[in-house]
Design an enzyme around this catalytic site. Structure first.
Site, PDB file in Angstrom:
ATOM      1  CD  GLU A  87      54.083  24.353  63.656  1.00 20.28           C
ATOM      2  OE1 GLU A  87      54.274  23.881  63.724  1.00 20.28           O
ATOM      3  OE2 GLU A  87      53.245  23.932  62.009  1.00 20.28           O
ATOM      4  CG  ASP A  90      63.021  24.289  65.755  1.00 24.64           C
ATOM      5  OD1 ASP A  90      62.640  23.998  63.972  1.00 24.64           O
ATOM      6  OD2 ASP A  90      62.813  24.498  66.651  1.00 24.64           O
TER       7      ASP A  90
END
Lengths: 427, 276
Positions: B49, B60
């Site tokens: 990814e 995140d």
């Protein structure tokens, strides 16, 4: 409206004058192309839950009467609509100030914080979190949490904590925890990121009290509805005082909550011009500003599609304004919609102009406005109205929190003047 | 059959889970980032990814935030992503490559152009953590037309009815978020096995509802996490733990150890008490 077109080159009506629709947002939270929900999956069920609770609360007479009695007995509403007689004489038209600075805690933010804290209780949440820039929304949320017995954590950029020390102390006095945000720009943008991340983590027992008409649906409409008490009162008051509607409603726009609160009840009164004033900081051409509608492009920030300051590749650009409450690179999606449809106009004034407006209001009316609100006042010299014209200005908050910044700014300005150096752009 | 589908078919027949590595493109700079991508694939990751650095990465945690900041400071441009995808595609022809990005850079590049470019350069899938299905219709049709998988997410907070509404019609795999939290969150089971059971239920429901492989991500850092939490998963996604690796040999070691944990458990493994 035509005479203003040159002041906002990007603000030309893209759609026909009547294309705006007060019935928005639609069921997916869209205002035309703007708004929506651009957040991680974890939060979608919480947003659904909040939407459902809000829909119920709006129909519940007990919720409404609890909220209204808090506004009356605790916040001190209705706030006055003050005719600024000296200022009016100076400009040659009538200027009425909607005195949100007289709300408990010193700004309009409390209208929304109390409404959302009541919703949090209704949802059975035990804790609220909030982001804050200038600290006004943080103080308002900490206040509501103290009153309603909720735990409260406030996310605030490290840089803003230094700029607004007094408000940090106030929040702590009120029993809230102030969590310094050290990521990114260390201002409101990143405080909002951090609050959203915290909400993703604690969503089951925590409600996120967003302070402006930004964020994913239902926040823009929720905050608008709680703030629209400003415009409802102002509309009623101006009719009572003058027997007619104003020619212009004027308010500052960062995320856009006080302006949306003022504008919303006037949307159907098409003869009333609605003007939102953004922060041009050191001047739009310098790149150091916070004027997302004036100089930004559409994109996604903090869960909604609206205008924002960004690079060509879509990285968000830090905003700048002397006013921490306007120092934000985005703006509420409904403002983007009102701009696109031409129903509202958006302009921008600089730090210099805003500070000059603070001084002017202090000396002519004996009122110290917040730097945020001073941006709205600073547009008065640009307005052309016939004698007898009426302007309602949202005085969204009081300026006590800004005295240190003003002191520093004015000391710097006087130095420049004394040494005869160029650079001051007097309004 | 797409690269993603072939990978899961092949691994499934061997009783193996996919190890999907994540790295931020451009971290710490353009060349080293490409070298680290190669390292991850050579050390045994089944798919990669590629994360696009973003100024405001809402989903995140601190590790990947910092990686994005480093990449942006190094001068990241989307051109770096395209060249990385192109190079890796030519060097690792069969390996699935996914592009992970927040939606704003995609919107600014142009939805249509972004999807085309991703496909032309050899990407197989698009992962957009802040684009829920309610907003994804235009991207989904573009991806479908281009033969890219748009990877759907489910979280511990996603109710069954919602999974039933959002998952059908997707391709690729389902990205199951292990925790209510951001990437890199430590998953504390509390020793009662409650978390493990909840995760297993999430994975099984997601797979049954979608008819797709179910992969587990967020907070999967060690071989122990893979064994403890991913029993029901068809694959695991490891990001922060790889981004944190200081050197390439350390990165390779982590990948190899994680990959070993995705292999079928041998009888002696049980006897050793490796697995509960």
């Amino acid at each position: 409206m035509d005479q203003e077109t040159d002041r906002h080159p990007r603000g030309t009506p893209a759609l026909a004058a009547k294309a705006w629709d007060k019935g928005l947002p639609d069921s997916r939270g869209h205002f035309g192309p703007f708004g929506g929900r651009f957040v991680p999956e974890t939060l979608i069920p919480a947003l659904d839950e909040l939407s459902a609770a809000y829909a119920e609360a709006r129909r519940d007479p007990e919720f409404i009467s609890t909220y209204e009695s808090l506004l009356r007995e605790y916040v001190g509403r209705p706030t006055p609509l003050t005719l600024a007689a000296n200022l009016s004489a100076r400009f040659g038209f009538n200027i009425y100030l909607k005195r949100e600075d007289l709300c408990h805690t010193g700004a309009h933010k409390i209208n929304n914080a109390l409404g959302q804290a009541l919703l949090a209780k209704r949802l059975g949440k035990r804790r609220v979190i909030a982001e804050t820039g200038a600290g006004q929304h943080g103080v308002a949320t900490a206040t509501a949490a103290a009153l309603l017995g909720l735990a409260c954590d406030i996310f605030m950029g490290e840089e803003d904590m230094a700029r607004q020390r007094l408000n940090v102390f106030r929040m702590e006095l009120l029993g809230a925890r102030v969590i310094p945000v050290t990521s990114g720009t260390r201002t409101l943008k990143d405080a909002t990121n951090e609050a959203i991340r915290e909400w993703v983590t604690t969503v089951r027992d925590t409600h996120y009290v967003i302070g402006s008409v930004v964020g994913p649906d239902p926040y823009p409409r929720l905050v608008r509805d709680f703030q629209s008490v400003i415009g409802r009162e102002a509309r009623e008051q101006i009719l009572r005082l003058t027997g007619r509607l104003p020619d212009v409603c004027l308010a500052c726009v960062g995320g856009g909550s006080n302006s949306m609160g003022l504008f919303y009840p006037f949307l159907d009164d098409e003869e009333v011009r609605l003007i939102g004033v953004e922060a041009a900081g050191k001047g739009i051409h310098t790149g150091e500003h916070a004027a997302s509608l004036t100089a930004g492009r559409p994109g996604v920030l903090h869960g909604a599609y609206s205008y924002l300051l960004q690079t060509e590749e879509g990285q968000v650009v830090p905003a700048y304004s002397i006013s921490a409450g306007l120092d934000y690179p985005g703006v509420g999606p409904e403002h983007a919609y009102l701009r696109e449809t031409g129903r509202a106009e958006y302009v921008a004034v600089t730090d210099d102009e805003a500070v000059a407006a603070v001084e002017l209001l202090c000396r002519t009316e004996g009122i110290l406005p917040a730097l945020e609100s001073a941006h709205a006042l600073a547009y008065l010299p640009h307005l052309q109205l016939p004698a007898g014209g009426i302007v309602v200005v949202s005085l969204s908050g009081r300026g006590d929190k800004d005295v240190e910044i003003l002191q520093r700014y004015l000391a710097g300005r006087d130095r420049v003047q004394a040494t005869g150096e160029p650079g001051r752009n007097k309004a | 059959m797409s690269r993603v589908a072939s990978l899961f078919a092949m691994l499934g027949s061997r009783g193996e889970k996919a190890l999907i590595g994540y790295l931020t493109v451009g971290d710490p700079d353009r060349d080293e980032s490409l070298a680290r991508c190669r390292e991850v694939l050579r050390a045994g990751a089944d798919a990669l990814e590629l994360g696009v650095p973003y100024s405001d990465p809402l989903a995140d945690g601190p590790v990947i935030q910092a990686a994005g900041q480093r990449a942006l400071a190094a001068g990241f441009r989307l051109e770096w992503l395209w060249s990385t995808v192109e190079t890796l595609r030519s060097e690792f022809p069969g390996v699935p490559l996914a592009v992970m990005t927040y939606v704003n850079p995609v919107l600014q590049f142009g939805l249509d152009r972004f999807v085309q470019r991703a496909r032309d350069n050899g990407a197989d899938a698009l992962i957009l953590p802040d684009l829920p299905p309610e907003e994804s219709t235009p991207v989904r049709s573009l991806c479908q037309a281009a033969g890219l998988d748009l990877i759907p997410f489910v979280a511990p907070t996603t109710p069954l009815e919602r999974m039933q509404a959002i998952l059908p019609g997707h391709t690729g795999f389902v990205y199951c978020v292990s925790v209510t939290g951001v990437t890199g969150t430590r998953i504390d089971g509390g020793g009662e096995g409650k978390t493990e059971i909840e995760i297993a239920r999430l994975l099984c429901t997601a797979r049954a509802t979608s008819g797709l492989p179910a992969c587990l991500g967020f907070g999967i850092a060690t071989p122990g996490d893979v064994r403890r939490l991913a029993g029901e998963a068809d694959g695991v996604i490891v990001g922060s733990a790889l981004v944190r690796a200081r050197t390439r040999p350390e990165l390779a070691r982590r990948v190899a150890d994680l990959k070993a944990a995705t292999l079928p458990v041998r009888a002696e493994g049980r006897a050793d008490g490796m697995v509960k």
